[in-house]
Design a protein around this motif. Structure first.
Motif, PDB file in Angstrom:
ATOM      1  N   VAL A   1       0.629  -1.114   0.080  1.00  0.00           N
ATOM      2  CA  VAL A   1      -0.060  -0.172  -0.267  1.00  0.00           C
ATOM      3  C   VAL A   1       0.905   0.670   0.154  1.00  0.00           C
ATOM      4  O   VAL A   1       0.433   2.381  -0.729  1.00  0.00           O
ATOM      5  N   ALA A   2       1.709   0.936   0.794  1.00  0.00           N
ATOM      6  CA  ALA A   2       3.061   3.011   1.446  1.00  0.00           C
ATOM      7  C   ALA A   2       3.034   3.030  -0.429  1.00  0.00           C
ATOM      8  O   ALA A   2       3.362   4.081  -0.613  1.00  0.00           O
ATOM      9  N   VAL A   3       3.569   1.841  -1.471  1.00  0.00           N
ATOM     10  CA  VAL A   3       4.683   2.190  -1.972  1.00  0.00           C
ATOM     11  C   VAL A   3       4.268   3.398  -3.519  1.00  0.00           C
ATOM     12  O   VAL A   3       5.191   3.934  -3.716  1.00  0.00           O
ATOM     13  N   ASP A   4       2.668   3.366  -2.932  1.00  0.00           N
ATOM     14  CA  ASP A   4       2.434   4.455  -4.012  1.00  0.00           C
ATOM     15  C   ASP A   4       2.490   5.880  -3.717  1.00  0.00           C
ATOM     16  O   ASP A   4       3.077   6.113  -4.372  1.00  0.00           O
ATOM     17  N   GLN A   5       2.639   5.785  -2.451  1.00  0.00           N
ATOM     18  CA  GLN A   5       3.245   7.047  -1.847  1.00  0.00           C
ATOM     19  C   GLN A   5       5.087   7.786  -3.191  1.00  0.00           C
ATOM     20  O   GLN A   5       4.959   8.903  -3.126  1.00  0.00           O
ATOM     21  N   LEU A   6       5.547   7.236  -3.874  1.00  0.00           N
ATOM     22  CA  LEU A   6       6.981   6.776  -3.866  1.00  0.00           C
ATOM     23  C   LEU A   6       6.870   7.722  -5.822  1.00  0.00           C
ATOM     24  O   LEU A   6       7.458   8.083  -6.232  1.00  0.00           O
ATOM     25  N   GLU A   7       4.593   7.398  -6.369  1.00  0.00           N
ATOM     26  CA  GLU A   7       4.758   7.321  -7.070  1.00  0.00           C
ATOM     27  C   GLU A   7       3.239   8.638  -7.454  1.00  0.00           C
ATOM     28  O   GLU A   7       3.931   9.634  -7.889  1.00  0.00           O
ATOM     29  N   HIS A   8       2.781   8.758  -6.203  1.00  0.00           N
ATOM     30  CA  HIS A   8       1.591  10.075  -6.555  1.00  0.00           C
ATOM     31  C   HIS A   8       1.742  10.342  -5.439  1.00  0.00           C
ATOM     32  O   HIS A   8       0.645  11.217  -4.891  1.00  0.00           O
ATOM     33  N   GLY A   9       2.391  10.395  -4.307  1.00  0.00           N
ATOM     34  CA  GLY A   9       2.409  11.343  -3.282  1.00  0.00           C
ATOM     35  C   GLY A   9       1.367  11.008  -2.011  1.00  0.00           C
ATOM     36  O   GLY A   9       0.993   9.630  -2.235  1.00  0.00           O
ATOM     37  N   PRO A  10       1.630  11.299  -0.952  1.00  0.00           N
ATOM     38  CA  PRO A  10       1.049  10.832   0.285  1.00  0.00           C
ATOM     39  C   PRO A  10      -0.312  10.303  -0.114  1.00  0.00           C
ATOM     40  O   PRO A  10      -1.564  10.874  -0.895  1.00  0.00           O
ATOM     41  N   LEU A  11      -0.668   9.141   0.629  1.00  0.00           N
ATOM     42  CA  LEU A  11      -1.874   8.092   0.184  1.00  0.00           C
ATOM     43  C   LEU A  11      -3.399   9.518   1.114  1.00  0.00           C
ATOM     44  O   LEU A  11      -3.174   9.902   2.490  1.00  0.00           O
ATOM     45  N   PRO A  12      -4.723   9.042   0.305  1.00  0.00           N
ATOM     46  CA  PRO A  12      -5.313   9.395   0.563  1.00  0.00           C
ATOM     47  C   PRO A  12      -5.822   9.271   1.735  1.00  0.00           C
ATOM     48  O   PRO A  12      -6.001   7.540   2.175  1.00  0.00           O
ATOM     49  N   GLU A  13      -6.237   9.449   2.911  1.00  0.00           N
ATOM     50  CA  GLU A  13      -7.044   9.101   4.118  1.00  0.00           C
ATOM     51  C   GLU A  13      -8.416   9.208   4.629  1.00  0.00           C
ATOM     52  O   GLU A  13      -8.331  10.370   4.875  1.00  0.00           O
ATOM     53  N   PRO A  14      -9.467   8.502   4.433  1.00  0.00           N
ATOM     54  CA  PRO A  14      -8.950   7.245   4.029  1.00  0.00           C
ATOM     55  C   PRO A  14      -8.613   6.246   3.000  1.00  0.00           C
ATOM     56  O   PRO A  14      -9.855   7.157   2.223  1.00  0.00           O
ATOM     57  N   CYS A  15      -8.765   5.429   2.471  1.00  0.00           N
ATOM     58  CA  CYS A  15      -8.495   5.140   0.992  1.00  0.00           C
ATOM     59  C   CYS A  15      -8.438   3.724   1.063  1.00  0.00           C
ATOM     60  O   CYS A  15      -8.606   2.596   2.034  1.00  0.00           O
ATOM     61  N   LEU A  16      -9.349   3.152  -0.159  1.00  0.00           N
ATOM     62  CA  LEU A  16      -9.340   1.587   0.058  1.00  0.00           C
ATOM     63  C   LEU A  16      -8.195   0.744  -0.905  1.00  0.00           C
ATOM     64  O   LEU A  16      -8.599   1.219  -1.966  1.00  0.00           O
ATOM     65  N   ALA A  17      -7.741  -0.094  -0.005  1.00  0.00           N
ATOM     66  CA  ALA A  17      -6.585  -0.607  -0.914  1.00  0.00           C
ATOM     67  C   ALA A  17      -7.220  -2.454  -1.251  1.00  0.00           C
ATOM     68  O   ALA A  17      -7.717  -2.916  -0.339  1.00  0.00           O
ATOM     69  N   MET A  18      -6.578  -2.197  -2.852  1.00  0.00           N
ATOM     70  CA  MET A  18      -7.175  -3.384  -2.872  1.00  0.00           C
ATOM     71  C   MET A  18      -5.832  -4.586  -3.523  1.00  0.00           C
ATOM     72  O   MET A  18      -5.038  -3.505  -4.848  1.00  0.00           O
ATOM     73  N   LEU A  19      -5.164  -4.919  -2.830  1.00  0.00           N
ATOM     74  CA  LEU A  19      -4.115  -6.258  -2.713  1.00  0.00           C
ATOM     75  C   LEU A  19      -4.640  -7.791  -3.788  1.00  0.00           C
ATOM     76  O   LEU A  19      -4.925  -8.496  -3.465  1.00  0.00           O
ATOM     77  N   VAL A  20      -4.065  -7.145  -5.141  1.00  0.00           N
ATOM     78  CA  VAL A  20      -4.037  -8.692  -5.256  1.00  0.00           C
ATOM     79  C   VAL A  20      -2.417  -9.203  -6.391  1.00  0.00           C
ATOM     80  O   VAL A  20      -1.939  -8.498  -7.114  1.00  0.00           O
ATOM     81  N   SER A  21      -2.164 -10.500  -5.451  1.00  0.00           N
ATOM     82  CA  SER A  21      -0.434 -11.242  -6.548  1.00  0.00           C
ATOM     83  C   SER A  21      -0.690 -12.895  -6.183  1.00  0.00           C
ATOM     84  O   SER A  21      -2.714 -13.076  -6.057  1.00  0.00           O
ATOM     85  N   GLY A  22       0.442 -13.493  -5.944  1.00  0.00           N
ATOM     86  CA  GLY A  22       0.876 -14.748  -6.352  1.00  0.00           C
ATOM     87  C   GLY A  22       0.045 -15.224  -4.693  1.00  0.00           C
ATOM     88  O   GLY A  22      -0.362 -16.015  -4.839  1.00  0.00           O
ATOM     89  N   GLY A  23       0.376 -14.073  -3.461  1.00  0.00           N
ATOM     90  CA  GLY A  23      -0.050 -14.812  -2.354  1.00  0.00           C
ATOM     91  C   GLY A  23      -1.046 -14.651  -1.622  1.00  0.00           C
ATOM     92  O   GLY A  23      -1.352 -15.067  -0.838  1.00  0.00           O
ATOM     93  N   HIS A  24      -1.840 -13.356  -2.194  1.00  0.00           N
ATOM     94  CA  HIS A  24      -2.693 -12.289  -1.182  1.00  0.00           C
ATOM     95  C   HIS A  24      -3.797 -11.861  -2.100  1.00  0.00           C
ATOM     96  O   HIS A  24      -2.948 -11.222  -3.392  1.00  0.00           O
ATOM     97  N   SER A  25      -4.944 -11.606  -1.586  1.00  0.00           N
ATOM     98  CA  SER A  25      -5.789 -10.514  -2.529  1.00  0.00           C
ATOM     99  C   SER A  25      -7.013 -10.362  -1.655  1.00  0.00           C
ATOM    100  O   SER A  25      -7.780 -11.106  -0.570  1.00  0.00           O
ATOM    101  N   SER A  26      -6.837  -9.325  -1.154  1.00  0.00           N
ATOM    102  CA  SER A  26      -7.580  -8.547  -0.043  1.00  0.00           C
ATOM    103  C   SER A  26      -8.056  -7.235  -0.558  1.00  0.00           C
ATOM    104  O   SER A  26      -7.565  -6.505  -0.921  1.00  0.00           O
ATOM    105  N   LEU A  27      -9.219  -6.719  -0.300  1.00  0.00           N
ATOM    106  CA  LEU A  27      -9.723  -5.047   0.345  1.00  0.00           C
ATOM    107  C   LEU A  27      -9.357  -4.703   1.546  1.00  0.00           C
ATOM    108  O   LEU A  27      -9.823  -5.672   2.919  1.00  0.00           O
ATOM    109  N   LEU A  28      -9.065  -3.868   1.925  1.00  0.00           N
ATOM    110  CA  LEU A  28      -8.078  -2.933   3.457  1.00  0.00           C
ATOM    111  C   LEU A  28      -8.444  -2.098   3.503  1.00  0.00           C
ATOM    112  O   LEU A  28      -8.491  -1.488   2.287  1.00  0.00           O
ATOM    113  N   ARG A  29      -9.243  -1.856   4.118  1.00  0.00           N
ATOM    114  CA  ARG A  29      -9.531  -0.123   4.925  1.00  0.00           C
ATOM    115  C   ARG A  29      -8.716   0.158   5.128  1.00  0.00           C
ATOM    116  O   ARG A  29      -7.792   0.011   6.124  1.00  0.00           O
ATOM    117  N   VAL A  30      -7.779   1.742   4.827  1.00  0.00           N
ATOM    118  CA  VAL A  30      -6.716   2.641   5.123  1.00  0.00           C
ATOM    119  C   VAL A  30      -6.915   3.877   6.002  1.00  0.00           C
ATOM    120  O   VAL A  30      -7.019   4.840   4.836  1.00  0.00           O
TER     121      VAL A  30
END
Ligand code: KG4
Ligand code: ZN
Length: 348
Positions: free
Chosen positions: A119-148
């Motif tokens: 989730v945090a890596v996006d700050q390197l590209e698009h600046g501070p994370l909106p608070e709150p935001c909804l993160a969807m993490l999809v990879s080989g090991g996980h698929s989750s919806l997170l409220r951050v």
């Protein structure tokens, strides 16, 4: 100007040895050594092979990151490392290396959660994370919806896969179609030449009854089986398998469910920013579909560039830098490598 923390991050949870260096939200180096080719002939990551590859790649990858960033190790303000979740032996190599650096340099260490780092890596590209935001993490090991709300404090899981992860489904279906491992990028490629409505594959946990109990959860194992049955039936009848159409229709089914549930979760919480991360976020159809459907709801979509979506050290450094900037208490030198670290623990 306030001094922004210079942080070195180490990632070894799976098959990528990642060492990233950031100053605040600025990416200075992102060195990755992957052992993916050593696993290809097994059709999946072999934990022992991954651990050994991390051990061999660690020091050269740290040196490469420092060279690229133009810094010396003594310049860093803190070390961050993925504490979990992931493969136990693989995590152990990164955690041991991070402890050695922290001890040798006399710098604080932050053991962080791999998912929160995605989730945090996006700050390197698009600046501070909106608070709150909804993160969807999809990879080989996980698929989750997170409220951050504040990624340095914790994340609220809203839903997750009840069986296979999204990337795992891509990899298994690719194998079935005779495409190389890891299959996600290959499905993405051949699907461009295929018809996404050629075959109506099932959308997991989407019936009214399933939605009552699993509104924000995913299931991909039924879809994988449906693809296998469809391909077997074709082969039995002696007809050629239209690989491009199967790939496109499968990809459409995965993306449809992911996007629908992510936007439903965001809307239900009144959240206007959707962040997509993890290896599957590199999928071109997922990105296009999310943007198109989100725009209709007035929801903004943030997706880091593909190189930052797959596992890397910069994401760990990015989360570490945020921990320093927000004054969080560092981990103790006895921090664990925890293969089943819960997503709610962002700092150990
Ligand atoms: O985040 P990641 O590098 O490692 C894990 O933590 O698992 O994700 C790797 C996964 C693999 O399953 C791979 O097939 C998938 O991400 N992937 C893709 C694409 N690029 C990578 N899946 C679909 N489309 C892609 N373009
Ligand atoms: Zn990952």
């Amino acid at each position: 100007m306030k001094h922004e923390p210079l942080v070195l991050g180490i990632e070894t949870s799976c098959d990528e040895t990642g060492v990233g260096i950031v100053r605040g939200h600025t990416l200075l180096a992102d060195a990755v050594a992957s052992s993916v080719e050593e696993h290809a002939r097994f059709g999946g990551v072999v934990p022992e092979v991954a651990s050994r590859a991390h051990l061999e790649a660690m020091v050269p990858t740290i040196e490469r990151a420092c060279d690229t960033a133009g810094i010396a190790l003594r310049d860093v303000d803190a070390i961050a490392v993925t504490s979990g979740p992931g493969l136990a032996g693989a995590l152990l190599v990164g955690v041991a290396a991070a402890k050695a650096l922290a001890l040798g340099l006399g710098k604080p260490i932050y053991g962080v959660n791999h998912l929160a780092a995605h989730v945090a890596v996006d700050q390197l590209e698009h600046g501070p994370l909106p608070e709150p935001c909804l993160a969807m993490l999809v990879s080989g090991g996980h698929s989750s919806l997170l409220r951050v709300t504040d990624v340095t404090v914790g994340v609220d899981p809203m839903g997750a896969t009840i069986d296979d992860a999204a990337g795992e489904a891509f990899d298994k279906v690719a194998r079935l179609l005779g495409l190389p491992f890891p299959g996600g990028p290959h499905i993405d490629r051949v699907a461009r030449e295929g018809d996404s409505v050629a075959i109506d594959f099932p959308r997991g946990l989407s019936s009214r009854r399933d939605l009552e109990r699993h509104r924000f959860d995913f299931s991909f194992s039924g879809l994988k089986t449906a693809v296998a049955r469809w391909v077997e039936a074709r082969e039995r009848s002696g007809e050629p398998v239209p690989v491009n159409d199967v790939a496109a229709s499968f990809q459409e089914a995965v993306c449809d469910v992911l996007v629908r549930k992510a936007l439903d979760a965001a809307s239900s919480e009144g959240i206007e920013d959707l962040l997509i991360g993890g290896g599957v976020a590199a999928n071109s159809r997922l990105r296009a579909m999310a943007e198109e459907r989100a725009a209709r709801l007035g929801i903004r979509v943030r997706v880091p560039r593909p190189g930052l979506c797959t596992d890397n050290g910069a994401m760990v450094a990015a989360l570490g830098a945020e921990m320093v900037a927000r004054g969080r208490t560092p981990s103790s030198l006895g921090l664990p490598a925890d293969s089943s670290l819960p997503v709610t623990t962002v700092l150990v």
